[in-house]
Design an enzyme around this catalytic site. Sequence first.
Site, mmCIF file in Angstrom:
data_model
loop_
_atom_site.group_PDB
_atom_site.id
_atom_site.type_symbol
_atom_site.label_atom_id
_atom_site.label_comp_id
_atom_site.label_asym_id
_atom_site.label_seq_id
_atom_site.Cartn_x
_atom_site.Cartn_y
_atom_site.Cartn_z
ATOM 1 C CB ALA A 1 1.528 4.835 -22.621
ATOM 2 C CE1 TYR A 2 1.805 1.089 -15.417
ATOM 3 C CE2 TYR A 2 3.753 2.074 -14.445
ATOM 4 C CZ TYR A 2 2.636 1.267 -14.336
ATOM 5 O OH TYR A 2 2.358 0.654 -13.142
#
Length: 305
Positions: A151-152
């Site tokens: 996600a990051y």
Amino acid sequence: MKKDLTGQVVVITGAARGVGAMLARKLARRGAKLALVGLEPVELKQVAESCGPDAGTWEANVTDRAAMAEAAGQILARYGRVDVVVANAGIATGGPFLDSDADAFDRVIEVNLLGSVATARAFLPALVASRGYYLQIASLAALTPAPMMAAYCASKSGVEAFAHSLRTEVAHKGVRVGVGYLSWTDTDMVRGADEDDVLRELRSRLPWPTNRTYPLEPAVDRIVAGIGRRSVHVYAQWWLRGMQSVRGYVPSIVATVGKKEMKRFEPRLRATVGTRGKLVGRGGQADAQAAARAGAQTGGDGGPA
């Protein structure tokens, strides 16, 4: 060319702690007027008090376009102009994608990517008027993929691409756009991620210099210098500049080495699957609490009002 920051109005999102808070204090020492945007009013007020009488605070969720537009209008009304905007607000979660909490995963992308888009949408008209500077805070995660950080990495790759696209669109209007890159830096977010023993050990096995946590102040000093120069690229750690030239080769290397590491750590990841997946650090907790309050007020699903 170095630009004098005396009297410059600088907006910083995610200014309650970490990079945003220290950046505000250091820019204030350079004579800038600070407009601090974030979710934690008590912490924002403390930062503003340390920045002098010209600093102001605005409580707003960067994913709420209406709130960001309102904050931009109020900041313009107070200061009369905006010269620099630093899109710094960000959150993170860690762990295997298949075990991830879907809401937390999506929220990282929403805050980091769409929150930056909302910030630019709110403040770009003012930057066009002042022929100002927009600095998008990205990450080493934009330069190289990393397992357990899908996600990051996706969000930071997204904001990097967004900023590069934006740069060309607004250059003829006199607005400069930069991207700031940080490796692991001593903030609440990184300390929160390191509370997970497995993730901390995995990170320690990364090759030097990506396997260490760097002190916050020197990193912020480099960002301040980049703002003063209105740089296209700002590197919070010296070696990140070199990553640009090899970034095309990194994914295949990570895939080869990472496969072995993931196999090695699989039993421990399985045994601790219930301990991770939520947003990390105090900033992540603040975002989750703000979303819960908004959901309670609207009777909705916890998303921004």
